[in-house]
Each structure stands twice: as structure tokens, then as C-alpha cells.
Design a protein around this motif. Sequence first.
Motif, short mmCIF file in Angstrom:
data_model
loop_
_atom_site.label_atom_id
_atom_site.label_comp_id
_atom_site.label_asym_id
_atom_site.label_seq_id
_atom_site.Cartn_x
_atom_site.Cartn_y
_atom_site.Cartn_z
N GLY A 21 76.08 -55.58 5.03
CA GLY A 21 74.82 -55.71 5.75
C GLY A 21 74.85 -56.93 6.64
O GLY A 21 75.92 -57.38 7.05
N PHE A 22 73.68 -57.48 6.92
CA PHE A 22 73.62 -58.67 7.77
C PHE A 22 72.37 -59.47 7.44
O PHE A 22 71.37 -58.92 7.00
N THR A 23 72.47 -60.79 7.64
CA THR A 23 71.40 -61.67 7.15
C THR A 23 70.10 -61.54 7.93
O THR A 23 69.05 -61.90 7.43
N TYR A 24 70.17 -61.02 9.15
CA TYR A 24 68.95 -60.84 9.94
C TYR A 24 68.24 -59.52 9.61
O TYR A 24 67.23 -59.21 10.21
N CYS A 25 68.80 -58.74 8.72
CA CYS A 25 68.22 -57.44 8.38
C CYS A 25 66.80 -57.62 7.84
O CYS A 25 66.58 -58.41 6.93
N PRO A 26 65.84 -56.90 8.43
CA PRO A 26 64.45 -57.13 8.05
C PRO A 26 64.08 -56.63 6.65
O PRO A 26 63.23 -57.22 6.00
N ASP A 27 64.70 -55.57 6.17
CA ASP A 27 64.25 -55.10 4.86
C ASP A 27 65.30 -54.45 3.98
O ASP A 27 65.37 -54.74 2.80
N VAL A 28 66.12 -53.59 4.54
CA VAL A 28 67.05 -52.84 3.69
C VAL A 28 68.02 -53.75 2.95
O VAL A 28 68.20 -53.65 1.74
N CYS A 29 68.63 -54.68 3.68
CA CYS A 29 69.63 -55.56 3.05
C CYS A 29 69.03 -56.42 1.94
O CYS A 29 69.54 -56.44 0.82
N PRO A 30 67.92 -57.15 2.24
CA PRO A 30 67.37 -57.96 1.15
C PRO A 30 66.95 -57.11 -0.05
O PRO A 30 67.11 -57.53 -1.20
N ASP A 44 72.59 -51.30 13.12
CA ASP A 44 72.53 -50.06 12.33
C ASP A 44 73.70 -50.14 11.38
O ASP A 44 74.81 -50.49 11.81
N HIS A 45 73.50 -49.81 10.13
CA HIS A 45 74.65 -49.87 9.23
C HIS A 45 74.44 -49.02 7.99
O HIS A 45 73.30 -48.76 7.60
N SER A 46 75.53 -48.61 7.39
CA SER A 46 75.49 -47.89 6.13
C SER A 46 74.88 -48.82 5.09
O SER A 46 75.15 -50.02 5.10
NI NI Z 1 70.39 -54.03 6.59
#
Ligand code: NI
Length: 207
Positions: free
Chosen positions: A77-86, A170-172
Motif C-alpha cells: 500500500g502507501f502511507t498517503y492512502c486515505p482509508d484502505v491501507c490504514p 490504485d492498488h491491490s
Molecule cells: Ni491503500
Amino acid sequence: MMNRPLGLAITGLGIALAVAAGLWASGFVVDRDGTAQAPVRTSGTALVGGPFELVDHTGAPVTNADFRGRHMLIFFGFTYCPDVCPTELQVMSAALDRLGDEAEAVQPLFITVDPERDTPAAMAGYIRHFHPSLRGLSGTPDQIDAVAKAYRVYYRKVQDGSSATDYLMDHSAVVYLMGPDGTFLTHFAPGTGPDEMADKIATYLAG
Ligand code: NI
């Protein structure tokens, strides 16, 4: 007899359909809201995973070999991800908490798909919000490209036009469980709860 422009159009359509079919067959079914769904096939699991060379959140080089003998619980993922990653990283953290001492056999890894912004220092600041054993991995764009390919992770920059550094990815959003020898064991779809994740990991730890 077909005129030339129509022939070209039909050829183009044929190629587009072939590409679409190929993407579908490879399991990359993409959801446009940034929660792309990755490989959900149950066969061909040997195709997920492989060697990688990256840099951890302390700036130290790491390879897949460093994690031999432990299970890896991996999320891209990525640290700027608004919701899915966290959200997914919180689920992983909660699942490890539920496993208690057993979690020591599992190394959680967060691998960035945004190496431009997710420097080791940025990763270090971010992973503090999650499980203490979580390690954040970054690398050069080529290194990230290679590990994403190995794990069948789709990612793509989505520019919103306002500035070069203001973009989403966009990412899996699949969590992978790999065995102590680095082979793929199972994956967790986005939305899997911590109890379900912990139970499934426990069954693999029990062997
Ligand atoms: Ni994400």
C-alpha cells in the motif's frame, strides 16, 4: 470485403478483448476506488511470491532471505492512502494481538507501492501507528516494481491534476500469508476481520 479502417478497428477490438481476457485470467480485477482486488484464484498459488531486495524503514537493505524461518504477513500500500491501507494494517495488527505469543512466528510487512513519497523515514513515521513488530519496506521504483510483480500486486498512480506530488495510488489490497520458506500459503481479501485472520493464521502456524 472489408474496408481498411473497419479492418483496423476490428483488429484493435480483438487486441483489447485479448488483453482484457488476459488480465481477467491473471486475477487482476481492478476496483476503481483504490481497493483493487488482486489474485483470487485458488490454483497457481506458486506464482505468488519470490525473491526481493528492498530497504526497510531504518534504511537497512533487506531481502526475502532475511525472513526465512518466519511466516510473512504482507500488505502492499502507501502511507498517503486515505482509508484502505490504514484499515488493513489495523486488522493485521489486531490479528497479531489476538495471536499473542504465537505472533512471534509471524513477521508483518508493509511494502509501499509509492516509493517516490514513501522513503524509509516516511515509512518509519507511519508504521508507528500499527503493530510494534511491523516493518515498512521501500526501495527504488525498479525494486518496488519487481516485488509487486512477484506478488501479483497491481498498482498505478492516479494523478488528480493539482500538483505533481498530490496523487493517489490504485492498488491491490490483499494481505498475503507466506510460509517460513517463502512460499504462498493463503491470502485475505479486503474486509476480512481480525478474528478470522487470526484464526486462519493460527491454523497455518499449527501446521
Ligand atoms: Ni491503500
